[in-house]
Write a protein that holds these residues in place. Structure first.
Motif, short mmCIF file in Angstrom:
data_model
loop_
_atom_site.label_atom_id
_atom_site.label_comp_id
_atom_site.label_asym_id
_atom_site.label_seq_id
_atom_site.Cartn_x
_atom_site.Cartn_y
_atom_site.Cartn_z
N ILE A 7 0.87 -1.26 0.09
CA ILE A 7 0.15 -0.24 0.07
C ILE A 7 0.87 1.20 -0.02
O ILE A 7 1.64 1.45 0.92
CB ILE A 7 -1.05 0.13 1.27
N ILE A 9 0.43 5.18 0.78
CA ILE A 9 -0.92 5.92 0.99
C ILE A 9 -0.33 7.28 1.64
O ILE A 9 0.56 7.51 2.24
CB ILE A 9 -1.22 5.32 2.42
N LYS A 13 -4.98 9.54 -0.73
CA LYS A 13 -5.37 8.17 -1.68
C LYS A 13 -4.61 6.98 -1.05
O LYS A 13 -3.43 7.31 -0.43
CB LYS A 13 -5.24 8.50 -3.10
N ALA A 14 -4.89 6.09 -1.34
CA ALA A 14 -4.12 4.58 -1.03
C ALA A 14 -3.95 4.16 -2.52
O ALA A 14 -5.12 3.72 -2.87
CB ALA A 14 -4.67 4.00 -0.20
N THR A 28 -6.93 2.30 -6.55
CA THR A 28 -6.82 3.51 -5.87
C THR A 28 -7.98 3.69 -5.01
O THR A 28 -9.10 3.75 -5.79
CB THR A 28 -6.19 4.50 -6.87
N SER A 31 -9.54 9.14 -0.46
CA SER A 31 -9.88 9.04 1.08
C SER A 31 -11.01 9.97 1.54
O SER A 31 -11.73 10.00 2.43
CB SER A 31 -8.78 9.95 1.94
N ILE A 77 -9.40 0.53 3.42
CA ILE A 77 -8.51 -0.02 3.11
C ILE A 77 -8.36 -1.40 3.65
O ILE A 77 -7.88 -2.45 3.15
CB ILE A 77 -7.01 0.70 3.60
N GLY A 91 4.60 5.29 2.61
CA GLY A 91 3.93 6.70 2.34
C GLY A 91 4.92 7.72 2.81
O GLY A 91 5.83 7.62 3.52
N THR A 95 0.49 9.22 7.36
CA THR A 95 -0.52 8.48 7.44
C THR A 95 -0.17 7.03 7.25
O THR A 95 -0.93 6.24 7.61
CB THR A 95 -0.87 8.79 5.92
N ASN A 96 1.04 6.55 6.82
CA ASN A 96 1.40 5.21 6.71
C ASN A 96 1.48 4.58 8.31
O ASN A 96 1.00 3.48 8.42
CB ASN A 96 2.61 4.91 5.96
#
Length: 138
Positions: A7, A9, A13-14, A28, A31, A77, A91, A95-96
């Motif tokens: 992933i 992220i 978006k991821a 994709t 968020s 996710i 990421g 956020t990761n």
């Protein structure tokens, strides 16, 4: 057959890349987090009470909303990656790490499959795929 998922992220978006049977698949997820910061009060630049108390209220509301939006983003996710055997999370910002934290707290079975959480700057879809392919090669 092992299903390996990577992933990439950030807050917006991821990119979820799954590798299975030597096939790769990228989806994709958006968020839906609003990325504008509310400017105080009336929002007009000339406003005298721009730094008035309502800023604080709006800001905490904004942060609360962002927290909820992040939570539902992470839930999306989690649903997408629930069948993974191995997971790596990449990421640029934190956020990761937040995703890992959320999975650890609320999705234990998924969290147990996380092999790595690494920093990675913004990149194109193809770079994301290559990053994840290379990660699992080693």
């Amino acid at each position: 057959i092992m299903k390996k998922i990577g992933i990439w992220i950030d807050k917006e978006k991821a990119h979820v890349v799954s590798l299975e049977n030597n096939k790769e698949h990228l989806i994709t997820l958006q968020s839906e987090i609003e990325n504008f910061r509310p400017v105080g009060g009336s929002g007009s630049k000339g406003s005298k009470n721009r730094w008035g108390p309502q800023d604080v209220v709006q800001d905490s509301k904004f942060l609360e909303r962002e927290k909820h939006q992040l939570k539902s983003f992470f839930k999306k996710i989690a649903k997408t990656i629930s069948d993974a055997d191995e997971i790596a999370i990449f990421g640029p910002s934190d956020t990761n790490l937040k995703l890992k934290q959320e999975l650890t707290l609320h999705y234990k079975q998924i969290a147990n499959k996380i092999k790595a959480v690494k920093k990675a700057d913004s990149m194109t879809n193809n770079q994301v795929k290559a990053l994840i392919r290379d990660f699992y090669k080693n």
